[in-house]
Design a protein around this motif. Structure first.
Motif, mmCIF file in Angstrom:
data_model
loop_
_atom_site.group_PDB
_atom_site.id
_atom_site.type_symbol
_atom_site.label_atom_id
_atom_site.label_comp_id
_atom_site.label_asym_id
_atom_site.label_seq_id
_atom_site.Cartn_x
_atom_site.Cartn_y
_atom_site.Cartn_z
ATOM 1 N N LYS A 1 2.832 8.360 3.116
ATOM 2 C CA LYS A 1 2.433 9.185 4.255
ATOM 3 C C LYS A 1 3.441 9.081 5.387
ATOM 4 O O LYS A 1 3.809 10.082 6.025
ATOM 5 N N LYS B 1 0.858 -1.181 0.000
ATOM 6 C CA LYS B 1 0.000 0.000 0.000
ATOM 7 C C LYS B 1 0.896 1.234 0.000
ATOM 8 O O LYS B 1 1.333 1.716 1.043
ATOM 9 N N ASP C 1 0.118 4.546 2.108
ATOM 10 C CA ASP C 1 0.463 4.493 3.536
ATOM 11 C C ASP C 1 1.959 4.688 3.727
ATOM 12 O O ASP C 1 2.394 5.393 4.649
#
Length: 374
Positions: A299, A293, A296
């Protein structure tokens, strides 16, 4: 006639001395001086008469080549360069020539320098002839909506670089490079990556694009499961392998946002392996926890690495019609796709058995050799 010429000369002298001639009219004078009138025309006759009278009067010679009254009208077409459109090309014939190169070089993977140059010229011809039209088929004002002519399932037909670089994952990886040196390193890495995986065969590479702005890239790969049988069965001297393969598809997803210029900004989402035929491993890979992912991860990096920015690579659509689509990345690498269907649904790999393909191998052996049926 003599009175008219005298009046024209006096008018011209008065206009020049008082600065009444604009730069446009001066340009017209220059144009007329350089113009070669056709014989028999009124302009040619005037020029001949002016040249004859120039021998009798120095003053007349100084003004003999002044333009006629018609040249001082607001019509400036005489000073405009004629715009000649490029010669029309046969789109279908050009596409067929490109497809022949793609078919004979395994989508460009084994293309020679000459073949790549030929393909590049054909691509340039198609791109030069392309006239994009603004999408007017959408029922709403959502700018993220993909035009219908771009939505659907597209299969990669040709590229002048590694085929996997069409994936949003590798496009995002390239976008993290901020300097030419870093870009060169990334290109070298991609080249070495392909050489390291030379034992594998690249299958179908496709993109599934939905009108809602979702892009799914499917990269199918096949590799020999037992490449050298003698390494496992010592008495045998046969150096070949068994017709058993490891199959799978690397599937990456992203959201695309089109802009007014026809470019797409790509926001990478997930990467996962689907359709693996390896027992046990298939169960692990099908779990949601096995997905990469990237959002994620981005971030997390943005919160802890000050200089990090989430990569948003850009793809340029340089040609599209009902059957072919050409896009380029930020390095001007080209990817040519062919429309295979209007479906906006990704491939369903659930039906692939995790058995190394042994079941289909035995079925084929029975049909060709034993012919034993219940």
């Amino acid at each position: 006639m003599t009175h008219f010429k005298t009046a024209a000369v006096l008018l011209s002298s008065f206009s020049v001395s008082h600065g009444f001639l604009s730069s446009r009219h001066n340009a017209a004078i220059t144009t007329v001086r350089n113009r070669q009138p056709s014989h028999g025309s009124p302009v040619a006759a005037t020029a001949v008469n002016g040249s004859t009278e120039a021998a009798d009067s120095k003053e007349t010679a100084n003004h003999a080549t002044l333009p006629s009254v018609d040249e001082f009208t607001d019509d400036t077409s005489a000073t405009r360069e004629e715009i000649i459109p490029p010669p029309a090309i046969d789109i279908t014939a050009t596409q067929n020539s490109l497809l022949r190169i793609a078919a004979s070089t395994d989508r460009g993977q084994y293309a020679t320098t000459q073949q790549k140059d030929n393909a590049s010229q054909l691509l340039s011809d198609l791109e030069a002839a392309y006239q994009p039209t603004r999408n007017t088929d959408n029922d709403n004002d959502n700018d993220n909506t993909i035009p219908p002519q771009l939505a659907g399932t597209w299969t990669l037909l040709y590229s002048n670089t590694q085929l996997f670089r069409s994936s949003p994952f590798f496009l995002a990886g390239r976008s993290t490079c901020k300097t030419p040196t870093e870009a060169d390193r990334f290109a070298w890495f991609c080249e070495m990556h392909r050489k390291a995986l030379a034992v594998s065969n690249i299958g179908t590479v496709r993109q599934v694009i939905s009108r809602t702005g979702r892009l799914v890239n499917e990269f199918e790969v096949k590799a020999g499961a037992i490449p050298f049988l003698s390494d496992f069965v010592r008495p045998l001297t046969y150096s070949g392998g068994l017709p058993v393969t490891i199959d799978g598809a690397i599937v990456s997803t992203a959201d695309v946002t089109p802009n007014d210029g026809g470019d797409w900004e790509i926001y990478m989402d997930t990467v996962e392996i689907k359709g693996s035929n390896v027992p046990i491993l298939r169960y692990i890979l099908d779990r949601d926890e096995s997905k990469l992912k990237s959002r994620d991860l981005s971030k997390l990096l943005e919160e802890n690495v000050e200089s990090y920015e989430t990569p948003r690579p850009v793809l340029r659509t340089t040609f599209v019609d009902e059957g072919m689509r050409i896009v380029r990345d930020e390095d001007d690498n080209v990817f040519v796709y062919g429309r295979t269907s209007d479906s906006e649904e990704p491939t369903d790999y659930a039906g692939i058995l995790p058995d190394f393909g042994v079941a289909s191998l035995l079925e084929g052996f029975n049909d060709a050799v034993t012919k034993f049926y219940l």
